[in-house]
Enzyme design. Sequence first.
Site, PDB file in Angstrom:
ATOM      1  CB  CYS A   1      43.571  40.903  46.507  1.00 15.09           C
ATOM      2  SG  CYS A   1      44.097  41.652  44.942  1.00 15.09           S
ATOM      3  CB  CYS A   2      46.875  42.927  50.134  1.00 11.54           C
ATOM      4  SG  CYS A   2      46.001  44.457  49.747  1.00 11.54           S
TER       5      CYS A   2
ATOM      6  CB  CYS B   1      45.781  48.354  43.598  1.00 13.08           C
ATOM      7  SG  CYS B   1      47.255  47.362  43.885  1.00 13.08           S
TER       8      CYS B   1
ATOM      9  CB  CYS C   1      41.811  48.905  46.535  1.00 13.09           C
ATOM     10  SG  CYS C   1      41.321  47.207  46.134  1.00 13.09           S
TER      11      CYS C   1
ATOM     12  CB  CYS D   1      48.874  46.505  51.323  1.00 10.55           C
ATOM     13  SG  CYS D   1      50.646  46.809  51.576  1.00 10.55           S
TER      14      CYS D   1
END
Length: 242
Positions: A123-124, A204, A207, A230
């Site tokens: 995702c990062c 985010c 998280c 990240c």
Amino acid sequence: MPLESPLPPLAERVAALNARFAHHSAHDILRAALNDPFVGRLAMVSSFGAESVALLHILSTIDRTVPVIFLDTEMLFHETLTYQQQVAQHLRLRDIRIIRPARGDIFRQDSDGLLHQSNPDACCTLRKTVPMANAIEQFDGWITGRKRFHGGARQSLPLFEVEGPRIKVNPLAHWARTDVSDYITNNRLPRHPLVAKGFGSVGCAPCTTRVTSVENPRAGRWRGQEKTECGIHFPNGQAVQT
């Protein structure tokens, strides 16, 4: 003005800069970096997070036209998006560049917005690493607000470092936590609204959690996981997808 002779190797330039500015203030470091042909054209990368306003303010006292890159991952807190606009206007920053992950990449890899649950590294990579890598391609280097007191891989952070073909400048690397707080207070700068709610570091929304008064400010990032970065500044274990 172009240099009359070729630049020395990047590692040599960075070593010389670290030696030269080892005991200088953040203001002096940033001003010198922005005006040194050995460093080149710089952009500042800012999350407009819990501590970001300090370095952004220093930049505004030197040159408001320096590009400031703000990465909207499309997973940020609403408060961060509002704060970004507020700070940019307050400091009269003239070149805010808001970047986002590519629509096609999001559709192919995270159409339901739940990738952070199954694979936070991926995702990062999708929402942070790839968009940022694309954004800084046109620059010779970039400025960050990272600090040694954040701990982990940041404990030995230099003022200047080599990252690939670019120089990364960390003017606040030597600042303590109290230096940041005092600077914001003394200059009457607007604070991120989530700081008052217990967030020491703001990333985010899915998280990021609150921290206690005795925890490291970044303890609330990816809480309960081994993950601490990240991938923008340090590898996150997930290969960049193309």
